[in-house]
Design an enzyme around this catalytic site. Structure first.
Site, PDB file in Angstrom:
ATOM      1  N   TRP A  10       0.814  -1.225   0.000  1.00 26.30           N
ATOM      2  CA  TRP A  10       0.000   0.000   0.000  1.00 26.30           C
ATOM      3  C   TRP A  10       0.848   1.276   0.000  1.00 26.30           C
ATOM      4  O   TRP A  10       0.322   2.363  -0.122  1.00 26.30           O
ATOM      5  CB  TRP A  10      -0.922   0.013   1.223  1.00 26.30           C
ATOM      6  N   GLY A 174       5.062   1.779 -10.886  1.00 23.87           N
ATOM      7  CA  GLY A 174       4.185   2.943 -10.887  1.00 23.87           C
ATOM      8  C   GLY A 174       4.162   3.690 -12.212  1.00 23.87           C
ATOM      9  O   GLY A 174       3.658   4.811 -12.289  1.00 23.87           O
ATOM     10  N   SER A 214       3.883  -2.442 -12.016  1.00 24.18           N
ATOM     11  CA  SER A 214       2.674  -2.227 -12.833  1.00 24.18           C
ATOM     12  C   SER A 214       1.888  -3.504 -13.132  1.00 24.18           C
ATOM     13  O   SER A 214       1.373  -3.669 -14.231  1.00 24.18           O
ATOM     14  CB  SER A 214       3.026  -1.486 -14.121  1.00 24.18           C
ATOM     15  N   GLY A 235       1.630  -2.703  -6.256  1.00 23.69           N
ATOM     16  CA  GLY A 235       1.483  -1.389  -5.635  1.00 23.69           C
ATOM     17  C   GLY A 235       0.118  -0.808  -5.945  1.00 23.69           C
ATOM     18  O   GLY A 235      -0.881  -1.104  -5.289  1.00 23.69           O
ATOM     19  N   GLY A 236       0.049  -0.005  -6.997  1.00 21.41           N
ATOM     20  CA  GLY A 236      -1.178   0.719  -7.359  1.00 21.41           C
ATOM     21  C   GLY A 236      -2.442  -0.145  -7.370  1.00 21.41           C
ATOM     22  O   GLY A 236      -3.468   0.232  -6.784  1.00 21.41           O
TER      23      GLY A 236
END
Ligand code: PGA
Length: 256
Positions: A10, A174, A214, A235-236
């Site tokens: 996160w 990212g 990604s 991540g995202g």
């Protein structure tokens, strides 16, 4: 067969008890019953205690994103691994490229943290990966080998088998630019070759190597279908229950 592992990183997001509760309570039913994937949420420190309470009887494990290599002392602003362990944290991300690049963490510092984590049975997820200029200069393998040599220095094979490696090409983090499954697989194979040379074949075959950078529901399946890619660090796409659960399902489908 290596069990896939999906880590939701996160980062410095979802840091209030309210927003993290909402996310976790949406995620739990979406991944209920998935037992062939280790599922980890690496949350900000401020929500770890609440997250532990929410996750404790589920198949989702708790992780943190950083720690210091000492248990106690005059280290203003740092976080003790044993404090994390005490509140139910099971996994720890070490050496993420954001720690390396923004906070100037070196491979030898990461090595100290790794030894500490192993000594108190926190499960480390160690990130390695090259910058875009390094890839373009044809130096990817050299960088990866150097990071492995220093980060895993003086570890026994038994210790290394308890580590998860996340190969994260920094240019893919990212940016929406994923490594192709072939590019990722090539480096995962290379990492196993180095580990075979430095440790032994059994360790090289046992260790789980995640891809990160990604990952989205649309590319997850092709990545996880590669033989040497054992899940991902996300991540995202880990910030929404829906997208994360789709990635977890793709990992579940890849486990045969
Ligand atoms: P990303 O981040 O999925 O947003 O690219 C991955 C990571 O930093 O672990």
């Amino acid at each position: 067969m290596r069990k896939p592992i999906i880590g939701g990183n996160w980062k410095m997001n979802r840091g209030t008890p309210h927003e993290s509760k909402e996310m976790l309570e949406s995620l739990i039913p979406l991944v209920e019953g998935i037992n062939n994937v280790d599922i980890i949420i690496a949350a900000p420190f401020t929500v770890l205690i609440n997250a532990y309470e929410i996750l404790k009887n589920t198949n989702i494990k708790l992780g943190a994103q950083n720690m210091y290599f000492e248990d106690k002392g005059a280290y203003t602003g740092e976080i003790s691994p044993s404090f994390l362990k005490d509140i139910g944290v099971e996994y720890i991300i070490l050496g993420h490229s954001e720690r390396r690049d923004i906070f100037k963490e070196s491979d030898s510092l990461i090595n100290k943290k790794l030894k500490k984590a192993l000594s108190i049975n926190l499960k480390p997820i160690v990130c390695i990966g090259e910058h875009l200029e390094e890839r373009e200069a044809g130096k990817t393998k050299e960088i990866i080998e150097y990071q492995i040599n220093v980060t895993f220095k003086d570890l026994t094979s038994e210790e290394l088998q308890r580590v998860v490696i996340a190969y994260e090409p920094i240019w893919a983090i990212g940016t929406g630019k994923t490594a192709t499954p072939e590019q990722a697989e090539e480096i995962h194979i290379f990492i196993r070759e180095i580990l075979k040379k430095k440790f032994n074949e059994e360790t090289a075959n046992m260790i789980r190597i995640q891809y990160g950078g990604s990952i989205k529901p649309i590319n997850a399946e092709d990545l996880f279908n590669k033989e040497n890619i054992d899940g991902g660090l996300v991540g995202g796409a880990s910030l929404q229950a829906n997208s994360l659960s789709q990635i977890i399902k793709a990992a579940d489908n890849s486990y045969r």
